[in-house]
Design an enzyme around this catalytic site. Structure first.
Site, PDB file in Angstrom:
ATOM      1  N   ARG A   1       7.126   1.218   7.567  1.00 35.24           N
ATOM      2  CA  ARG A   1       7.464   2.205   8.585  1.00 35.24           C
ATOM      3  C   ARG A   1       8.185   1.737   9.801  1.00 35.24           C
ATOM      4  O   ARG A   1       8.359   2.480  10.740  1.00 35.24           O
ATOM      5  CB  ARG A   1       5.746   2.916   9.206  1.00 35.24           C
ATOM      6  CG  ARG A   1       5.160   3.598   7.990  1.00 35.24           C
ATOM      7  CD  ARG A   1       3.881   3.899   8.522  1.00 35.24           C
ATOM      8  NE  ARG A   1       3.300   4.875   7.605  1.00 35.24           N
ATOM      9  CZ  ARG A   1       1.917   5.199   7.419  1.00 35.24           C
ATOM     10  NH1 ARG A   1       1.263   4.458   8.256  1.00 35.24           N
ATOM     11  NH2 ARG A   1       1.545   5.767   6.533  1.00 35.24           N
TER      12      ARG A   1
ATOM     13  N   GLY B   1      -1.872  -5.513   8.631  1.00 39.57           N
ATOM     14  CA  GLY B   1      -2.958  -5.501   7.600  1.00 39.57           C
ATOM     15  C   GLY B   1      -2.952  -6.459   6.720  1.00 39.57           C
ATOM     16  O   GLY B   1      -3.589  -7.235   6.305  1.00 39.57           O
TER      17      GLY B   1
ATOM     18  N   CYS C   1       3.212  -3.160   4.171  1.00 45.13           N
ATOM     19  CA  CYS C   1       2.342  -1.912   4.318  1.00 45.13           C
ATOM     20  C   CYS C   1       3.006  -1.331   5.465  1.00 45.13           C
ATOM     21  O   CYS C   1       4.258  -1.348   5.512  1.00 45.13           O
ATOM     22  CB  CYS C   1       1.063  -2.541   4.827  1.00 45.13           C
ATOM     23  SG  CYS C   1       0.788  -3.507   6.381  1.00 45.13           S
ATOM     24  N   GLY C   2       2.384  -0.419   6.383  1.00 45.32           N
ATOM     25  CA  GLY C   2       3.273   0.532   7.309  1.00 45.32           C
ATOM     26  C   GLY C   2       3.674  -0.609   8.215  1.00 45.32           C
ATOM     27  O   GLY C   2       4.826  -0.285   8.836  1.00 45.32           O
TER      28      GLY C   2
ATOM     29  N   ARG D   1       7.997 -33.376  10.984  1.00 47.94           N
ATOM     30  CA  ARG D   1       6.782 -33.042  12.018  1.00 47.94           C
ATOM     31  C   ARG D   1       6.110 -31.691  11.726  1.00 47.94           C
ATOM     32  O   ARG D   1       5.052 -31.352  12.064  1.00 47.94           O
ATOM     33  CB  ARG D   1       7.353 -32.965  13.462  1.00 47.94           C
ATOM     34  CG  ARG D   1       8.352 -32.018  13.911  1.00 47.94           C
ATOM     35  CD  ARG D   1       8.926 -32.048  15.234  1.00 47.94           C
ATOM     36  NE  ARG D   1       9.625 -31.006  15.617  1.00 47.94           N
ATOM     37  CZ  ARG D   1      11.029 -30.771  15.284  1.00 47.94           C
ATOM     38  NH1 ARG D   1      11.842 -31.493  14.354  1.00 47.94           N
ATOM     39  NH2 ARG D   1      11.762 -29.550  15.719  1.00 47.94           N
ATOM     40  N   HIS D   2       6.940 -30.811  10.992  1.00 48.16           N
ATOM     41  CA  HIS D   2       6.474 -29.388  10.669  1.00 48.16           C
ATOM     42  C   HIS D   2       5.312 -29.644   9.585  1.00 48.16           C
ATOM     43  O   HIS D   2       4.412 -28.787   9.646  1.00 48.16           O
ATOM     44  CB  HIS D   2       7.431 -28.537  10.419  1.00 48.16           C
ATOM     45  CG  HIS D   2       8.337 -28.403  11.530  1.00 48.16           C
ATOM     46  ND1 HIS D   2       7.998 -27.612  12.661  1.00 48.16           N
ATOM     47  CD2 HIS D   2       9.735 -28.660  11.327  1.00 48.16           C
ATOM     48  CE1 HIS D   2       9.232 -27.883  13.383  1.00 48.16           C
ATOM     49  NE2 HIS D   2      10.222 -28.346  12.735  1.00 48.16           N
TER      50      HIS D   2
ATOM     51  N   GLY E   1       2.836  -4.054   8.310  1.00 51.28           N
ATOM     52  CA  GLY E   1       3.027  -5.508   7.801  1.00 51.28           C
ATOM     53  C   GLY E   1       1.727  -6.255   8.576  1.00 51.28           C
ATOM     54  O   GLY E   1       1.334  -7.283   7.947  1.00 51.28           O
TER      55      GLY E   1
ATOM     56  N   ASP F   1       0.737  -0.960   0.098  1.00 52.30           N
ATOM     57  CA  ASP F   1       0.255  -0.070  -0.065  1.00 52.30           C
ATOM     58  C   ASP F   1       0.820   1.097  -0.066  1.00 52.30           C
ATOM     59  O   ASP F   1       2.231   1.058  -0.048  1.00 52.30           O
ATOM     60  CB  ASP F   1      -1.031   0.032   1.031  1.00 52.30           C
ATOM     61  CG  ASP F   1      -0.324   0.047   2.385  1.00 52.30           C
ATOM     62  OD1 ASP F   1       1.017   0.202   2.548  1.00 52.30           O
ATOM     63  OD2 ASP F   1      -1.222   0.048   3.364  1.00 52.30           O
ATOM     64  N   HIS F   2       0.345   2.332   0.117  1.00 48.02           N
ATOM     65  CA  HIS F   2       1.060   3.594   0.163  1.00 48.02           C
ATOM     66  C   HIS F   2       2.327   3.678   1.264  1.00 48.02           C
ATOM     67  O   HIS F   2       3.358   4.559   0.829  1.00 48.02           O
ATOM     68  CB  HIS F   2       0.007   4.956   0.270  1.00 48.02           C
ATOM     69  CG  HIS F   2      -0.590   4.778   1.532  1.00 48.02           C
ATOM     70  ND1 HIS F   2      -1.700   3.868   1.807  1.00 48.02           N
ATOM     71  CD2 HIS F   2      -0.663   5.399   2.756  1.00 48.02           C
ATOM     72  CE1 HIS F   2      -2.228   4.067   2.914  1.00 48.02           C
ATOM     73  NE2 HIS F   2      -1.437   5.046   3.579  1.00 48.02           N
TER      74      HIS F   2
ATOM     75  N   HIS G   1       9.955 -23.832   9.916  1.00 44.92           N
ATOM     76  CA  HIS G   1       8.916 -24.476  10.538  1.00 44.92           C
ATOM     77  C   HIS G   1       7.707 -24.140  10.107  1.00 44.92           C
ATOM     78  O   HIS G   1       6.739 -25.072  10.128  1.00 44.92           O
ATOM     79  CB  HIS G   1       9.156 -24.132  11.856  1.00 44.92           C
ATOM     80  CG  HIS G   1      10.257 -24.753  12.829  1.00 44.92           C
ATOM     81  ND1 HIS G   1      10.220 -24.567  14.126  1.00 44.92           N
ATOM     82  CD2 HIS G   1      11.213 -25.061  12.314  1.00 44.92           C
ATOM     83  CE1 HIS G   1      11.561 -25.244  14.529  1.00 44.92           C
ATOM     84  NE2 HIS G   1      11.966 -25.617  13.535  1.00 44.92           N
ATOM     85  N   ASN G   2       7.173 -22.939   9.336  1.00 44.11           N
ATOM     86  CA  ASN G   2       5.717 -22.645   9.103  1.00 44.11           C
ATOM     87  C   ASN G   2       5.630 -22.709   7.577  1.00 44.11           C
ATOM     88  O   ASN G   2       4.578 -22.650   6.950  1.00 44.11           O
ATOM     89  CB  ASN G   2       5.663 -21.320   9.633  1.00 44.11           C
ATOM     90  CG  ASN G   2       6.071 -21.286  10.886  1.00 44.11           C
ATOM     91  OD1 ASN G   2       6.797 -20.537  11.234  1.00 44.11           O
ATOM     92  ND2 ASN G   2       5.174 -21.839  11.841  1.00 44.11           N
TER      93      ASN G   2
HETATM   94  C1  RB5 Z   1      -1.617   2.617   6.510  1.00 44.98           C
HETATM   95  O1  RB5 Z   1      -1.996   3.891   7.328  1.00 44.98           O
HETATM   96  C2  RB5 Z   1      -1.372   1.574   7.583  1.00 44.98           C
HETATM   97  O2  RB5 Z   1      -2.858   1.171   8.507  1.00 44.98           O
HETATM   98  C3  RB5 Z   1      -1.133   0.271   6.847  1.00 44.98           C
HETATM   99  O3  RB5 Z   1      -0.236   0.581   6.088  1.00 44.98           O
HETATM  100  C4  RB5 Z   1      -0.892  -0.902   7.690  1.00 44.98           C
HETATM  101  O4  RB5 Z   1       0.096  -0.437   8.433  1.00 44.98           O
HETATM  102  C5  RB5 Z   1      -1.894  -1.677   8.336  1.00 44.98           C
HETATM  103  O5  RB5 Z   1      -1.843  -2.705   8.977  1.00 44.98           O
END
Ligand code: RB5
Length: 146
Positions: free
Chosen positions: A109, A70, A65-66, A132-133, A68, A8-9, A98-99
């Protein structure tokens, strides 16, 4: 295609840095966007990368994302996706060993560019241990239907 890549942004700048590193290393990828810094919604890009991995179009996925968070929540709703957040090389390595994580979620961020690249490199170069994993991965599917 080896890697589906999306952001995302808040992850856009780190995504571009990861893309430059993929180009340098000749790693095949598909960038699903976003392609600009304007505010957008992370589920859209997480869904695109997650479905590319679940369908086999891509072997692995990387999402930024900001934080990770979301991206990870969304991707893990898709059957066949095992998305993991990693803030350091050990988490990245363990998520593969393991996963059998097939999607890596990063915080644009949170992480410095060099740390993020190191995480991506370790993650892409570490194989699942199986054994086992594998039984535990199977159990995830049996218990949750995903
Ligand atoms: C965007 O502001 C922020 O909420 C998104 O990038 C992310 O961090 C969400 O989990």
């Amino acid at each position: 295609m080896k890697v589906a890549l999306g952001a995302d942004h808040a992850g856009y700048i780190l995504k571009e840095a990861i893309k430059a590193w993929f180009n340098k290393k000749n790693i095949e990828y598909k960038d699903v966007g976003t392609f600009k810094l304007d505010s957008c919604d992370y589920p859209e890009y997480s869904y695109k990368v997650g479905t590319a991995v679940a369908s086999g179009e891509a072997e692995m996925g990387v999402l930024v994302c900001g934080t990770g968070i979301g991206m990870c929540i969304t991707a893990n709703k898709i059957k066949g996706v095992r998305a993991a957040q990693a803030y350091d090389p050990q988490m990245a390595q363990m998520s593969r060993l393991h996963n059998d994580a097939n999607v890596l979620c990063l915080g644009g961020r949170i992480l410095e560019e060099s740390a993020a690249i190191e995480i991506v490199e370790i993650w892409l170069n570490t194989s699942f241990e199986g054994g086992r994993h594998q039984n535990r991965i199977n159990l995830i599917g049996q218990l949750t239907g995903k």
